[in-house]
Each structure stands twice: as C-alpha cells, then as structure tokens.
Motif scaffolding. Structure first.
Motif, PDB file in Angstrom:
ATOM      1  N   LEU A 115       0.869  -1.169   0.000  1.00  0.00           N
ATOM      2  CA  LEU A 115       0.000   0.000   0.000  1.00  0.00           C
ATOM      3  C   LEU A 115       0.910   1.225   0.000  1.00  0.00           C
ATOM      4  CD1 LEU A 115      -2.626   1.555   0.196  1.00  0.00           C
ATOM      5  CD2 LEU A 115      -2.696   1.057   2.660  1.00  0.00           C
ATOM      6  N   VAL A 116       0.988   1.877  -1.160  1.00  0.00           N
ATOM      7  CA  VAL A 116       1.903   3.002  -1.349  1.00  0.00           C
ATOM      8  C   VAL A 116       1.098   4.303  -1.349  1.00  0.00           C
ATOM      9  CG1 VAL A 116       3.657   4.014  -2.858  1.00  0.00           C
ATOM     10  CG2 VAL A 116       3.378   1.525  -2.750  1.00  0.00           C
ATOM     11  N   ALA A 117       1.584   5.284  -0.596  1.00  0.00           N
ATOM     12  CA  ALA A 117       0.896   6.580  -0.523  1.00  0.00           C
ATOM     13  C   ALA A 117       1.903   7.707  -0.657  1.00  0.00           C
ATOM     14  CB  ALA A 117       0.138   6.707   0.798  1.00  0.00           C
ATOM     15  N   THR A 118       1.424   8.847  -1.126  1.00  0.00           N
ATOM     16  CA  THR A 118       2.316  10.013  -1.144  1.00  0.00           C
ATOM     17  C   THR A 118       2.482  10.499   0.288  1.00  0.00           C
ATOM     18  OG1 THR A 118       0.446  11.536  -1.446  1.00  0.00           O
ATOM     19  CG2 THR A 118       1.550  10.712  -3.436  1.00  0.00           C
ATOM     20  N   LYS A 119       3.641  10.979   0.610  1.00  0.00           N
ATOM     21  CA  LYS A 119       3.873  11.492   1.955  1.00  0.00           C
ATOM     22  C   LYS A 119       2.947  12.670   2.250  1.00  0.00           C
ATOM     23  CE  LYS A 119       7.678  12.443   5.128  1.00  0.00           C
ATOM     24  NZ  LYS A 119       9.158  12.569   5.269  1.00  0.00           N
TER      25      LYS A 119
ATOM     26  N   GLN B 255      -0.099   8.545 -11.544  1.00  0.00           N
ATOM     27  CA  GLN B 255      -1.140   9.308 -10.862  1.00  0.00           C
ATOM     28  C   GLN B 255      -0.712   9.721  -9.454  1.00  0.00           C
ATOM     29  OE1 GLN B 255      -5.104   7.456 -11.296  1.00  0.00           O
ATOM     30  NE2 GLN B 255      -4.338   6.523 -13.182  1.00  0.00           N
ATOM     31  N   LEU B 256       0.084   8.903  -8.796  1.00  0.00           N
ATOM     32  CA  LEU B 256       0.642   9.319  -7.505  1.00  0.00           C
ATOM     33  C   LEU B 256       1.581  10.505  -7.715  1.00  0.00           C
ATOM     34  CD1 LEU B 256       1.415   5.835  -5.900  1.00  0.00           C
ATOM     35  CD2 LEU B 256      -0.124   7.554  -4.919  1.00  0.00           C
ATOM     36  N   LYS B 257       2.339  10.454  -8.786  1.00  0.00           N
ATOM     37  CA  LYS B 257       3.295  11.514  -9.076  1.00  0.00           C
ATOM     38  C   LYS B 257       2.599  12.843  -9.369  1.00  0.00           C
ATOM     39  CE  LYS B 257       7.237  12.588 -12.080  1.00  0.00           C
ATOM     40  NZ  LYS B 257       8.118  12.077 -13.171  1.00  0.00           N
ATOM     41  N   ASP B 258       1.494  12.794 -10.136  1.00  0.00           N
ATOM     42  CA  ASP B 258       0.830  14.059 -10.478  1.00  0.00           C
ATOM     43  C   ASP B 258      -0.233  14.477  -9.454  1.00  0.00           C
ATOM     44  OD1 ASP B 258      -1.593  12.692 -11.039  1.00  0.00           O
ATOM     45  OD2 ASP B 258      -1.180  12.575 -13.181  1.00  0.00           O
TER      46      ASP B 258
ATOM     47  N   THR C  85      10.012   1.919  -7.502  1.00  0.00           N
ATOM     48  CA  THR C  85      11.408   2.369  -7.453  1.00  0.00           C
ATOM     49  C   THR C  85      11.591   3.650  -8.266  1.00  0.00           C
ATOM     50  OG1 THR C  85      12.168   0.086  -7.233  1.00  0.00           O
ATOM     51  CG2 THR C  85      13.790   1.705  -7.928  1.00  0.00           C
ATOM     52  N   GLU C  86      11.020   3.655  -9.461  1.00  0.00           N
ATOM     53  CA  GLU C  86      11.149   4.839 -10.320  1.00  0.00           C
ATOM     54  C   GLU C  86      10.380   6.026  -9.749  1.00  0.00           C
ATOM     55  OE1 GLU C  86       9.942   3.516 -14.175  1.00  0.00           O
ATOM     56  OE2 GLU C  86      11.850   2.474 -14.573  1.00  0.00           O
ATOM     57  N   LEU C  87       9.202   5.767  -9.176  1.00  0.00           N
ATOM     58  CA  LEU C  87       8.406   6.842  -8.582  1.00  0.00           C
ATOM     59  C   LEU C  87       9.154   7.510  -7.432  1.00  0.00           C
ATOM     60  CD1 LEU C  87       5.697   8.388  -8.190  1.00  0.00           C
ATOM     61  CD2 LEU C  87       4.985   6.494  -6.698  1.00  0.00           C
ATOM     62  N   ALA C  88       9.848   6.717  -6.635  1.00  0.00           N
ATOM     63  CA  ALA C  88      10.544   7.228  -5.455  1.00  0.00           C
ATOM     64  C   ALA C  88      11.674   8.191  -5.806  1.00  0.00           C
ATOM     65  CB  ALA C  88      11.094   6.073  -4.618  1.00  0.00           C
ATOM     66  N   THR C  89      12.137   8.162  -7.044  1.00  0.00           N
ATOM     67  CA  THR C  89      13.215   9.072  -7.438  1.00  0.00           C
ATOM     68  C   THR C  89      12.715  10.498  -7.640  1.00  0.00           C
ATOM     69  OG1 THR C  89      12.925   8.638  -9.814  1.00  0.00           O
ATOM     70  CG2 THR C  89      14.429   7.180  -8.594  1.00  0.00           C
ATOM     71  N   SER C  90      11.377  10.657  -7.786  1.00  0.00           N
ATOM     72  CA  SER C  90      10.849  11.996  -8.068  1.00  0.00           C
ATOM     73  C   SER C  90       9.761  12.447  -7.098  1.00  0.00           C
ATOM     74  CB  SER C  90      10.274  12.036  -9.488  1.00  0.00           C
ATOM     75  OG  SER C  90       9.228  11.091  -9.635  1.00  0.00           O
ATOM     76  N   THR C  91       9.231  11.504  -6.301  1.00  0.00           N
ATOM     77  CA  THR C  91       8.108  11.827  -5.417  1.00  0.00           C
ATOM     78  C   THR C  91       8.337  11.230  -4.043  1.00  0.00           C
ATOM     79  OG1 THR C  91       6.632  11.726  -7.343  1.00  0.00           O
ATOM     80  CG2 THR C  91       5.591  11.689  -5.163  1.00  0.00           C
ATOM     81  N   GLU C  92       8.026  11.983  -2.994  1.00  0.00           N
ATOM     82  CA  GLU C  92       8.142  11.449  -1.641  1.00  0.00           C
ATOM     83  C   GLU C  92       6.963  10.517  -1.370  1.00  0.00           C
ATOM     84  OE1 GLU C  92      10.255  13.822   1.705  1.00  0.00           O
ATOM     85  OE2 GLU C  92       8.840  15.213   0.754  1.00  0.00           O
ATOM     86  N   ILE C  93       7.266   9.246  -1.167  1.00  0.00           N
ATOM     87  CA  ILE C  93       6.223   8.252  -0.937  1.00  0.00           C
ATOM     88  C   ILE C  93       6.530   7.438   0.321  1.00  0.00           C
ATOM     89  CG2 ILE C  93       5.520   8.029  -3.334  1.00  0.00           C
ATOM     90  CD1 ILE C  93       7.285   5.539  -3.540  1.00  0.00           C
ATOM     91  N   VAL C  94       5.504   6.776   0.828  1.00  0.00           N
ATOM     92  CA  VAL C  94       5.664   5.875   1.968  1.00  0.00           C
ATOM     93  C   VAL C  94       4.959   4.566   1.641  1.00  0.00           C
ATOM     94  CG1 VAL C  94       5.814   7.725   3.677  1.00  0.00           C
ATOM     95  CG2 VAL C  94       3.569   6.754   3.096  1.00  0.00           C
ATOM     96  N   VAL C  95       5.430   3.467   2.240  1.00  0.00           N
ATOM     97  CA  VAL C  95       4.711   2.200   2.182  1.00  0.00           C
ATOM     98  C   VAL C  95       4.011   2.057   3.520  1.00  0.00           C
ATOM     99  CG1 VAL C  95       4.843  -0.284   1.861  1.00  0.00           C
ATOM    100  CG2 VAL C  95       6.427   1.206   0.629  1.00  0.00           C
ATOM    101  N   VAL C  96       2.705   1.912   3.492  1.00  0.00           N
ATOM    102  CA  VAL C  96       1.889   1.944   4.705  1.00  0.00           C
ATOM    103  C   VAL C  96       1.882   0.593   5.418  1.00  0.00           C
ATOM    104  CG1 VAL C  96      -0.431   2.384   5.627  1.00  0.00           C
ATOM    105  CG2 VAL C  96       0.435   3.735   3.684  1.00  0.00           C
ATOM    106  N   ASP C  97       2.127   0.619   6.709  1.00  0.00           N
ATOM    107  CA  ASP C  97       2.055  -0.573   7.559  1.00  0.00           C
ATOM    108  C   ASP C  97       0.582  -0.957   7.711  1.00  0.00           C
ATOM    109  OD1 ASP C  97       1.946  -2.241  10.016  1.00  0.00           O
ATOM    110  OD2 ASP C  97       4.068  -1.716  10.186  1.00  0.00           O
ATOM    111  N   LEU C  98       0.245  -2.222   7.439  1.00  0.00           N
ATOM    112  CA  LEU C  98      -1.152  -2.646   7.526  1.00  0.00           C
ATOM    113  C   LEU C  98      -1.643  -2.748   8.962  1.00  0.00           C
ATOM    114  CD1 LEU C  98      -1.512  -5.408   4.764  1.00  0.00           C
ATOM    115  CD2 LEU C  98      -1.630  -2.916   4.553  1.00  0.00           C
ATOM    116  N   GLY C  99      -0.722  -3.000   9.868  1.00  0.00           N
ATOM    117  CA  GLY C  99      -1.113  -3.119  11.268  1.00  0.00           C
ATOM    118  C   GLY C  99      -1.416  -4.561  11.651  1.00  0.00           C
TER     119      GLY C  99
END
Length: 354
Positions: free
Chosen positions: A155-159, A215-218, A236-250
């Motif tokens: 689960l990837v989200a923008t910071k 879409q995360l990038k824009d 991997t490619e998205l992370a080079t241009s956008t601050e993202i996080v991988v969400v812990d499911l809990g």
C-alpha cells in the motif's frame, strides 16, 4: 514405322501412370487428405503445433510457440518472465511474453485458448478453479507448474497525503489495481479487514502499476495498492521523483486477513525491499505462480519445470527474484489447483512431493 509405334506406346504408358497416381481428393469426403492433421502449402491444420495451440496434447511433443501472459510492463511479472523466458527457450520451442491485465485476465485467456502459460497470484488461481471472487463459474482448463516467489501486498501513498494506516484511506482517491487483476481482490480484502468497503468508503480507480505511479506523481490519487515482487520497478522509479511511503497494515488487519484467507503470509518490508524504507513495514504476501493450459504436452511441462528449478532458481544474473525461489514451497501453496502431470513428474523424481 517401328519408331512411330514405340513413341505411341511410350505416350500410352505415361497417360496410364498419371491416371494411376492421381492424388486429387474430393474435399466433401470425410477422409480427405488434409483431415488427418497433415500440412499442405504451409497451412497448419488442427494437429499442427506451429501456431502455439495443441488440439490434443498426445498428438504433439511440443507447443512450438508458447504464449505467456504476465501483467503490466512496469510490474515484476513482466520483467521476471521476460528474463526467465530467455532461459526456457530451446531449439524445439520458444516463449512469447505478453503484457496483460494480470492474474484473472491471464486465466481467462488460457480458458479462451489465447495463451498457453501464465504467471498468476496463487489466490486468484484458486478463485478461478473454484468459481469465486470474480469468476462466475469454475475454470478448470489450467493446472499449476510452480510457486516461484512471494508477491508483496504494498500500500503506497504520497507522503503529502498523510496516510499512515489502512483506515486513513477513507474518503481518499485510491488505485485498486487493473481490471481483471488479483490486486483488486487483495485491496478489497485488506480494506474490509480494516472495516472499509471498497465501493462505498474510498474513491477507487482502476489502474495498472505504471498508471498508479504516474497518478501518484501528479497528485490525482493519494494511494495505490500494488501486489508484486519487490522491488517493483514502478515504485522504485516513482521514489526518485516523489516522496512516498509504504503503509504498515497493522497487526489487527493482518490477523483478520490470515484468519479468513489462508493464502496470506505475514511479510516484513525493510530497506532490502526499497532503500527509502527506514523502519520495518508489516504487510502480507501471496505467491507468484506459473500455470499452464491442461493440454500442454507432459514432456514439455516436465522440461520447463526442471529448468526452472535446476537452472534458473538461485541464479540472480537472470533476475533478482530467482534468489527467492525455493523448492520447499514450489508445490505447497497451490491450494486446490492440481499440478500439471509434467510438473508432478519432475517433483516426484526430485523428491519434492511423494
């Protein structure tokens, strides 16, 4: 005079010979010359394997051109199978790697005869075989070859979205996988375990891995579900241009998932998955699995299976995911889907199954 008679006799003999050897066939007759699977003028009949189809697996030793369904071009399915396909090629047959809509689409393509082999999620292949979760009726035209590596539910989200849990997805714009992909069902089940309904509680959009990353990038979406081997190229490619996080499911969400669906395994993501991860992220995984059409010849599937485990497994010069291939789980996570006879033969010979 004698010479003229000799010429006439020779001509008569030629006419008689031509009449005796006439191969003209009435095409309306049931036993016409081409009805038995022979090839004339380069046109293949039902018994020929050159078009990648085998009408009767016992009539052909190999399928010459094996069409293989994968996923989007930005996903691990596509990259991994392209690399593996080059090693599986032999002088007798080759592999044509196709980008598709994912697991469900792949199984339906096997059912329709469009492809002969595919890489799919082990959960989706069990849905198909039992006629549940997106499959209106059971599809039993395929069988399993090998569980090859774990696929991580990411689960990837923008910071900037501020999302730190599954519950935070409520009211957000979320990509839930391509139409016909296994990702959609993972997203549905993960959301439900957190008390969210995929149709009512989020603004969902269908998107491939590549489209999700774009879409995360824009900023048009806040988060995306991606089920794939790590590292996934799109992330991997998205992370080079956008601050993202991988969400812990809990822990609670993971426990509920495992209680209801036995195919989920707990998985801890670290910097070994992505270098932008600084603390462990708890999620789940399923298994990427190769399946084939039931009419694939036994000998060919035996050779494919043998090459997968004796040549490809562990050779990271082919692809990084080969390091995660393990014969201990090669056939143990296939659920209710039967092994193809060729794969079962190899596993028995190798002492992997009884």
């Amino acid at each position: 005079m004698k010479k003229l008679i000799a010429i006439l006799l020779a001509a008569l003999m030629l006419v008689s010979f031509a009449a005796c050897t006439d191969t003209t066939v009435d095409p309306t007759e049931p036993d016409a010359a081409l009805s038995d699977g022979n090839v004339s003028d380069g046109n293949a009949t039902d018994g020929d394997a050159t078009d990648g189809n085998v009408a009767d697996a016992t009539d052909a030793e190999y399928v010459a051109n094996v069409k293989v369904g994968t996923g989007g071009t930005s996903g691990t399915y596509y990259a991994f199978t392209n690399a593996v396909g080059q090693i599986l090629n032999t002088e007798n047959y080759s592999f044509e790697i196709l980008s598709t809509g994912g697991s469900q689409a792949n199984i339906e393509m096997i059912e329709d005869g469009d492809i002969k082999m595919a890489i799919v999620q082990n959960d989706v292949m069990n849905y198909a075989y039992n006629g549940t979760n997106g499959f209106n009726e059971a599809i039993t035209s395929f069988s399993a070859v090998a569980c090859v590596y774990p696929e991580v539910c990411q689960l990837v989200a923008t910071k900037a979205s501020g999302i730190t849990s599954v519950a935070d997805l409520a009211g957000k714009n979320v990509a839930v996988g391509d139409v016909g992909s296994g990702v959609y069902y993972n997203a549905t089940q993960i959301l439900a375990a957190a008390g969210l309904d995929i149709d009512a509680d989020i603004n969902k959009t269908a998107a491939s891995f590549g489209d999700s990353a774009a879409q995360l990038k824009d900023g048009s979406i806040d988060a995306a579900f991606i089920t794939a081997g790590t590292p996934t190229t799109a992330i991997t490619e998205l992370a080079t241009s956008t601050e993202i996080v991988v969400v812990d499911l809990g822990a609670d969400v993971i426990a509920k998932l495992q209680d209801e669906y036995s195919f989920y395994a707990a998985y801890e993501m670290t910097s070994a998955d992505y270098d932008f991860i600084t603390e462990p992220v708890n999620t789940v995984a399923i298994m990427a699995t190769y399946v084939v059409s039931n009419d694939m010849p036994e000998e060919q599937v035996y050779e494919i299976t043998k090459t997968l485990w004796e040549t490809i497994a562990g050779d990271t010069t082919i692809h990084a995911k080969t390091a995660e291939m393990d014969t201990a789980i090669a056939a143990s996570a296939i659920g209710t889907v039967p092994l193809h006879a060729g794969a079962a033969r190899y596993y028995k010979e190798a002492g992997i199954i009884e």
